[in-house]
Design an enzyme around this catalytic site. Structure first.
Site, mmCIF file in Angstrom:
data_model
loop_
_atom_site.group_PDB
_atom_site.id
_atom_site.type_symbol
_atom_site.label_atom_id
_atom_site.label_comp_id
_atom_site.label_asym_id
_atom_site.label_seq_id
_atom_site.Cartn_x
_atom_site.Cartn_y
_atom_site.Cartn_z
ATOM 1 N N TYR A 189 0.848 -1.191 0.000
ATOM 2 C CA TYR A 189 0.000 0.000 0.000
ATOM 3 C C TYR A 189 0.884 1.241 0.000
ATOM 4 O O TYR A 189 1.573 1.518 0.971
ATOM 5 C CB TYR A 189 -0.899 -0.028 1.240
ATOM 6 C CG TYR A 189 -2.018 1.006 1.272
ATOM 7 C CD1 TYR A 189 -2.211 1.919 0.243
ATOM 8 C CD2 TYR A 189 -2.895 1.045 2.341
ATOM 9 C CE1 TYR A 189 -3.229 2.848 0.283
ATOM 10 C CE2 TYR A 189 -3.933 1.964 2.399
ATOM 11 C CZ TYR A 189 -4.101 2.865 1.366
ATOM 12 O OH TYR A 189 -5.115 3.779 1.418
ATOM 13 N N LYS A 220 -0.949 -1.001 -4.231
ATOM 14 C CA LYS A 220 -2.140 -0.167 -4.158
ATOM 15 C C LYS A 220 -1.655 1.263 -4.324
ATOM 16 O O LYS A 220 -1.071 1.852 -3.422
ATOM 17 C CB LYS A 220 -2.884 -0.347 -2.837
ATOM 18 C CG LYS A 220 -4.144 0.512 -2.752
ATOM 19 C CD LYS A 220 -4.865 0.340 -1.429
ATOM 20 C CE LYS A 220 -6.063 1.307 -1.351
ATOM 21 N NZ LYS A 220 -6.748 1.248 -0.033
ATOM 22 N N VAL A 251 -8.623 -0.919 -5.844
ATOM 23 C CA VAL A 251 -9.000 -1.202 -4.463
ATOM 24 C C VAL A 251 -9.881 -0.032 -4.065
ATOM 25 O O VAL A 251 -9.404 1.091 -3.904
ATOM 26 C CB VAL A 251 -7.776 -1.316 -3.544
ATOM 27 C CG1 VAL A 251 -8.229 -1.518 -2.099
ATOM 28 C CG2 VAL A 251 -6.888 -2.470 -3.985
#
Length: 299
Positions: free
Chosen positions: A137, A165, A207
């Site tokens: 992330y 992400k 996402v």
């Protein structure tokens, strides 16, 4: 374990609570089924939108176990890791693998702001502790740590670090990543208000947050982009934007829970220090949601 590719729509799942602050597993299951009926491609449990900061580690495992039971292999189920220490993150990764998770989303260290060397060491240590595929992330806006291309060069020495992400808010970063790493690093865009642009620039999936309330519309937009029907995708996106903007606010949890509650697939309750909305803010957000539901596109 479910077999999967890093592509498509992955909801950052809500964690529904009852009025007493306990996890509402029945509603959690109802939301999971709504996501699957809408055509999503995977689920991410106990992320920031899932109120990871107020969940105990055992509750995260309980949510993972329940989700795996409901999903029953239909799509991959990932658990988010957001820990303060490397040792704790390794423990969560290993336990998640034992419980049957299909993959992991991995945040940088939460309390200590690691420098580049420390962040890379943290990510690699967790990756080396498990065989599960990992989504890094990258969100310097909210979590201070920016994972640069040079850092990814080191991270990709670990074969199970496979995706990012991408939440830098810099759309040019998608092209930089693609130019440097090709398909070795899959890109899952992570900012709702940049979702369509990210897909058009080559992101492999999203996402997403508002998908928790509107899975069919989110998947439809993705499918239209993949089919090259951009004008139809833009129509959905323009309808969606007032809702998507609820995702880029410090109270995104309260906002998105209200949206999902309006659709009958969440409860509005959060755990303190988050408090229910009141006054003008509550009225404004509920009006955005109601107006959008009233004008939703025919799919």
């Amino acid at each position: 374990m479910a077999q999967f590719k890093w592509e498509g729509i992955y909801p950052a799942m809500l964690s529904p609570f009852d009025e007493n602050g306990n996890l509402d597993f029945d509603m959690f299951g109802k939301n999971i089924e709504a996501q699957l009926d809408g055509g999503v491609h995977g689920l991410i449990i106990a992320g920031s939108l899932g109120e990871a900061s107020v969940l105990s580690t055992e509750e995260k495992y309980d949510l993972l176990t329940y989700a795996l039971k409901v999903v029953a292999g239909r799509v991959p189920v990932l658990l988010n890791i957001a820990e303060n220490t490397t040792a704790a993150a390794i423990k969560v990764a290993q336990t998640s693998e034992e419980l049957g998770a299909d993959g992991l989303m991995l945040l940088p260290p939460m309390r200590y702001r690691a420098d580049d060397r420390e962040a890379v060491a943290y990510f690699r240590a967790v990756a080396q502790s498990t065989k599960l595929p990992i989504l890094i992330y990258n969100n310097p806006v909210d979590y201070s740590t920016y994972v640069s291309l040079d850092m990814f060069e080191e991270l990709l020495l670990e074969p199970n670090i496979q995706a990012v992400k991408e939440s830098t808010r810099d759309l040019t970063n998608i092209t930089r990543l693609k130019n440097r790493f090709g398909d070795r690093l899959k890109i899952m865009a992570g900012v709702d208000t940049l979702g369509l642009e990210s897909l058009m620039l080559g992101a492999d999936g999203l996402v997403a947050g508002l998908v928790d309330a509107f899975p069919r519309e989110t998947v439809a937009m993705y499918d239209l982009v993949k089919a090259g029907e951009y004008s139809k995708a833009v129509e959905i996106y323009r309808w969606f934007m007032p809702l998507l903007e609820l995702d880029i606010h410090p109270k995104l949890v309260q906002y998105i829970k209200l949206a999902a509650t309006a659709e009958g697939i969440s409860t509005p309750y959060t755990r303190a220090p988050r408090l229910p909305l009141i006054g003008e803010e509550e009225q404004r957000v509920k009006k955005i949601i109601a107006d959008s539901i009233a004008t939703r596109p025919q799919l």
